[in-house]
Design a protein around this motif. Structure first.
Motif, PDB file in Angstrom:
ATOM      1  N   THR A   5       0.843  -1.228  -0.071  1.00  0.00           N
ATOM      2  CA  THR A   5      -0.082  -0.338  -0.013  1.00  0.00           C
ATOM      3  C   THR A   5       0.861   1.190  -0.006  1.00  0.00           C
ATOM      4  OG1 THR A   5      -1.654  -1.294   1.186  1.00  0.00           O
ATOM      5  CG2 THR A   5      -1.992   1.361   1.188  1.00  0.00           C
ATOM      6  N   ASP A  86      -6.810   1.584   1.551  1.00  0.00           N
ATOM      7  CA  ASP A  86      -6.528   2.579   0.740  1.00  0.00           C
ATOM      8  C   ASP A  86      -7.403   2.235  -0.611  1.00  0.00           C
ATOM      9  OD1 ASP A  86      -4.644   4.441  -0.296  1.00  0.00           O
ATOM     10  OD2 ASP A  86      -4.214   3.229  -1.826  1.00  0.00           O
ATOM     11  N   ASN A 272      -4.109   7.781   2.492  1.00  0.00           N
ATOM     12  CA  ASN A 272      -4.986   6.898   3.324  1.00  0.00           C
ATOM     13  C   ASN A 272      -4.803   7.135   4.677  1.00  0.00           C
ATOM     14  OD1 ASN A 272      -2.464   5.510   4.104  1.00  0.00           O
ATOM     15  ND2 ASN A 272      -2.586   4.222   2.204  1.00  0.00           N
TER      16      ASN A 272
END
Length: 396
Positions: A5, A86, A272
């Motif tokens: 991520t 995310d 995020n």
């Protein structure tokens, strides 16, 4: 191949530069084009007819695209940096993201996996691949309780709440399940000491050897540790790694510093809650008054759902001396409401969708350093604007 991520672009750049510093021929998809067409283009652009020289390719890969790449290539290694919520409309929750990545891993059972051992989702994967783990041997914050909004809080086997010997950030750390006994795997490469950490850099030790990380924040210590683990597996010596890390420059939009008529503008990509909270923690390390701009977009590459901003701890900023507060982006009013709710004084807000206005506000800021916290397409678009005005020479 580097996926996960957060931290893909920076970690990929670090690995590329270390391998290059070691004298090897190496290519990378440095523009962040990490899906199948971009990766294909990277190999086409760098292909040499008749060349038999050994070459390295350090490739950033989008989490959902790994399976399309490993269908055609068998990499020496795959690294997964971490897994956070995310782009929920695209990936769903973290377990879905892991599932998408593992679809690609299962196609290459002989590839070495170099994984973040502090990521509880990556332990005990039950795959035939050889696995090496890196992680923190201590916490820079000495926290032992994870935040209520942390992502993977429950044991992936029995769903009991994890407990921690320490937390590094979000749900990463030295975890264990008090019910079934699942715990962090044994680490080969570790953060063994934090000598200094500031809003500009970190001085740390990996496996008891000193390194300077030129990007600030705990998350960049993870990126450097990941790069250290991979390049050590390649047999590169500590001196070469440290020399390269000392020269490491920020990738575009990742703590990139731009001069705007004498103002030092630092752009930090935030996409995020986990990454945003790390950016805020970095700002909190500053001992001076701050000028901060918040850019929020909701395009496809950002994630269309912006409700995630309510899981970001903006309340920490209310305790700082914020002299100038600039707000822009397609969802600028959502951001303004969130900041107001966090207790940040609205009389200092300057809100505009026009980059020309924001740039003038930046020039008028009381301080010499301005931080811009921007989602992906907002960061890309503002950099394009700055490039058109001559403030950035190299767009990509």
């Amino acid at each position: 191949m580097i996926t996960g991520t957060n931290g893909k672009t920076t970690t990929t750049s670090m690995i590329y530069n270390i391998i290059k510093e070691a004298g090897y021929d190496v290519i990378t998809n440095s523009t962040g084009a990490n899906m199948l067409p971009g990766i294909t283009s990277c190999f086409i652009d760098n292909y040499k007819f008749g060349s038999s020289k050994e070459r390295y390719a350090v490739i950033e890969v989008d989490e959902a695209n790994l399976k399309f790449i490993t269908k055609h290539l068998t990499p020496w290694s795959i690294t997964i940096t971490n897994l956070f919520r995310d782009q929920l409309d695209r990936y769903g929750e973290v377990y879905t993201t892991l599932s998408k990545i593992m679809e690609g891993v299962t196609l290459v059972p002989n590839t070495k996996l170099i994984l973040n051992g502090d990521e509880s989702l990556l332990g005990d994967l039950k795959v035939p691949n050889p696995i090496t783990y890196f992680g923190f041997g201590l916490s820079p914050t000495n926290e032992k309780v994870i935040d209520i909004n942390s992502d993977a809080k429950f044991c992936k086997f029995c769903k009991t709440n994890y407990e921690y010997n320490f937390v590094s950030y979000n749900h990463l750390g030295d975890f264990y399940c008090p019910s079934c006994g699942y715990k962090r795997p044994e680490l080969k490469y570790t953060l063994t000491s934090v000598l200094d950490i500031t809003s500009d850099n970190s001085l740390v030790e990996f496996n008891n050897h000193e390194f300077n990380v030129t990007q600030s924040g705990v998350y960049n210590i993870y990126n450097a540790l990941c790069a250290y683990a991979i390049t050590k597996e390649l047999g590169i010596d500590d001196k070469t790694i440290n020399t390269s890390l000392n020269k490491q420059e920020s990738s575009f939009g990742r703590q990139e510093v731009i001069n705007v008529d004498g103002k030092e503008v630092k752009i930090i990509l935030v996409k995020n809650p986990a990454g945003y909270n790390q950016a805020i923690d970095t700002l909190c390390l500053s001992k001076d008054s701050l000028s901060v701009a918040f850019f929020l977009n909701d395009n496809y590459a950002d994630g269309r759902d912006v409700s995630w901003i309510w899981d970001v701890n903006f309340e920490k900023l209310a305790a700082l001396d914020l002299k100038d507060i600039l707000i822009s982006g397609e969802r600028m009013y959502d951001m303004a409401v969130r900041l107001k709710t966090a207790g940040i004084p609205t009389d200092r807000f300057k809100i505009s969708a026009e980059f020309s206005n924001i740039t003038e506000y930046i020039k008028d800021c009381s301080g010499e350093k301005i931080y811009i916290l921007a989602t992906y397409t907002a960061m890309i678009n503002y950099r394009k604007y700055l490039h058109s005005k001559g403030y950035i020479k190299k767009l990509w």
